[in-house]
Design an enzyme around this catalytic site. Structure first.
Site, PDB file in Angstrom:
ATOM      1  N   TYR A 149       0.773  -1.141  -0.016  1.00 55.20           N
ATOM      2  CA  TYR A 149      -0.006   0.127   0.241  1.00 55.20           C
ATOM      3  C   TYR A 149       0.756   1.233   0.036  1.00 55.20           C
ATOM      4  O   TYR A 149       0.816   2.235  -0.835  1.00 55.20           O
ATOM      5  CB  TYR A 149      -0.973   0.052   1.292  1.00 55.20           C
ATOM      6  CG  TYR A 149      -1.491   1.320   1.598  1.00 55.20           C
ATOM      7  CD1 TYR A 149      -2.426   1.831   0.806  1.00 55.20           C
ATOM      8  CD2 TYR A 149      -1.122   2.027   2.463  1.00 55.20           C
ATOM      9  CE1 TYR A 149      -2.892   3.186   0.780  1.00 55.20           C
ATOM     10  CE2 TYR A 149      -1.582   3.377   2.862  1.00 55.20           C
ATOM     11  CZ  TYR A 149      -2.523   3.859   2.198  1.00 55.20           C
ATOM     12  OH  TYR A 149      -3.082   5.108   2.336  1.00 55.20           O
ATOM     13  N   PHE A 178      -1.520  12.138   7.889  1.00 58.31           N
ATOM     14  CA  PHE A 178      -1.259  11.060   9.071  1.00 58.31           C
ATOM     15  C   PHE A 178      -2.451  10.409   9.288  1.00 58.31           C
ATOM     16  O   PHE A 178      -3.059   9.757   8.578  1.00 58.31           O
ATOM     17  CB  PHE A 178      -0.588  12.250  10.325  1.00 58.31           C
ATOM     18  CG  PHE A 178       0.737  12.494  10.011  1.00 58.31           C
ATOM     19  CD1 PHE A 178       1.086  13.051   8.832  1.00 58.31           C
ATOM     20  CD2 PHE A 178       1.880  11.622  10.680  1.00 58.31           C
ATOM     21  CE1 PHE A 178       2.524  13.179   8.625  1.00 58.31           C
ATOM     22  CE2 PHE A 178       3.265  11.707  10.285  1.00 58.31           C
ATOM     23  CZ  PHE A 178       3.532  12.672   9.120  1.00 58.31           C
TER      24      PHE A 178
END
Ligand code: UFG
Length: 339
Positions: A149, A178
């Site tokens: 990913y 984040f």
């Protein structure tokens, strides 16, 4: 008004960004294949903003489809959210991730190349930093891919860089997120994961509402103040505002950027749990479990560049993130699926 195409616009971050763009004077056009989202979000967006956003149903990897959408709506910029995002699944099914995440970015870029639309904001991730040498982590930290990913996101970053070098009329904004959490304060849109949630906040939400028995805390022996993992949680509405700021920068200055979007503060799993208990008003069952493979102990952003370049800063506290997540969860116990 500037028309902006949001691929994956019906998803969690896409839908919140559509609201923020609309409220900042842009005209969002959504494109989604609804592989990880539902059309019901469109009605919620209309209730929040008072406007019906056009939504095109299809695949971002389909060049001629995307080109037609860009032309039909006279799109001036794209925010490319569409992609798969489950770390564990990417380890089990890497080809699915490379095909979809890289393929959709290539599809959008090729479609744009056939039009005059040259500005794109890309959803990247702080996961590209892997286990950073030091925190807070800034944008010049090396990228280290711990799973497919993360690698797909890094590959798309590289594709954007090479494309920008090939022709200076392109301008790209890479946003490294984040940990986005929370929901729109209306409680009308929020995160609605299919199946078992992979991420902390949606899992806690489902325990709090009674859909799951207990949270498993993955590791209590990390070298952190309370032994649980530390992350930089950012309210999804702050994240959405970061996209608006990045888009303005691209359109006004025509220069590319790579920035972290984080709060700059680390919170442990136990701190998040306690904040959520304050928000929902009752204790949340939990137990310590072994570490999750691939997890790192601690990371959080240096968000200084986003502030100096874009004038953007995360505003909302962990308590607000939990209060908004709970408002969404308690008002929509089964997400967009009624009940
Ligand atoms: N955690 C638990 N129990 C759970 C889920 C998570 O204890 O049921 C812990 C994790 O061990 C970690 C923290 O909660 O310490 C946060 O975990 P998340 O899965 O919510 O988030 P991650 O930091 O692992 O990664 C997430 C997304 C990625 C994204 C990244 C960006 O999964 O897609 O944030 O930093 F790229």
């Amino acid at each position: 008004m500037t028309r902006v195409l949001l691929t994956g616009g019906a998803g969690y971050i896409g839908s919140h960004t559509a609201v923020a763009l609309c409220q900042s004077g842009f005209e969002p056009v959504l494109l989604d294949d609804f592989s990880n989202s539902v059309p019901a979000v469109l009605d919620r967006l209309a209730r929040i903003t008072g406007r019906a956003f056009p939504c095109e149903h299809g695949d971002a990897a389909d060049v001629s489809f995307v080109r037609q959408v860009i032309e039909r709506h006279a799109i001036e910029a794209v925010v490319h959210f569409a992609g798969f995002k489950a770390v564990g699944e990417s380890v089990a099914e890497p080809l699915k991730y490379f095909r979809n995440n890289v393929g959709s970015a290539l599809g959008v870029l090729d479609a744009m190349r056939e039009t005059s639309c040259r500005a794109l904001v890309f959803s990247s991730t702080a996961t590209v930093y892997g286990d950073p040498d030091r925190v807070p982590v800034n944008e010049s930290a090396p990228r280290r891919y711990e799973n497919p990913y993360a690698q797909t996101k890094g590959m798309v970053e590289d594709i954007l860089a090479a494309t920008a070098r090939s022709d200076p009329s392109w301008c790209f904004g890479v946003l490294r997120y984040f940990n986005p959490v929370g929901a729109h304060p209306s409680g009308l849109i929020g995160e609605d994961p299919h199946g078992t949630p992979n991420n902390l906040m949606p899992y806690i939400s489902q325990v709090a509402i009674g859909r799951r028995p207990a949270l498993q805390i993955f590791g209590g022996d990390y070298a952190t103040p309370d032994g649980t993992g530390v992350r930089d949680y950012i309210h999804v509405s702050d994240l959405a505002a970061g996209h608006v700021a990045a888009l303005r920068h691209l359109l006004e200055r025509r220069e590319g950027l790579i920035v972290n979007l984080g709060s700059g503060q680390g919170h442990s799993v136990l701190e998040v749990l306690r904040a959520y208990e304050r928000a929902c008003g009752h204790a949340i069952a939990h137990q310590l479990a072994p570490r999750r493979p691939g997890d790192v102990a601690c990371y959080y952003a240096d968000p200084g560049l986003a502030h100096s370049l874009l004038g953007w800063r995360a505003q909302r506290t962990l308590d607000e993130m939990c209060a908004d997540a709970w408002r969404w969860q308690s008002g929509n116990p089964n997400g967009y699926h009624g009940g």
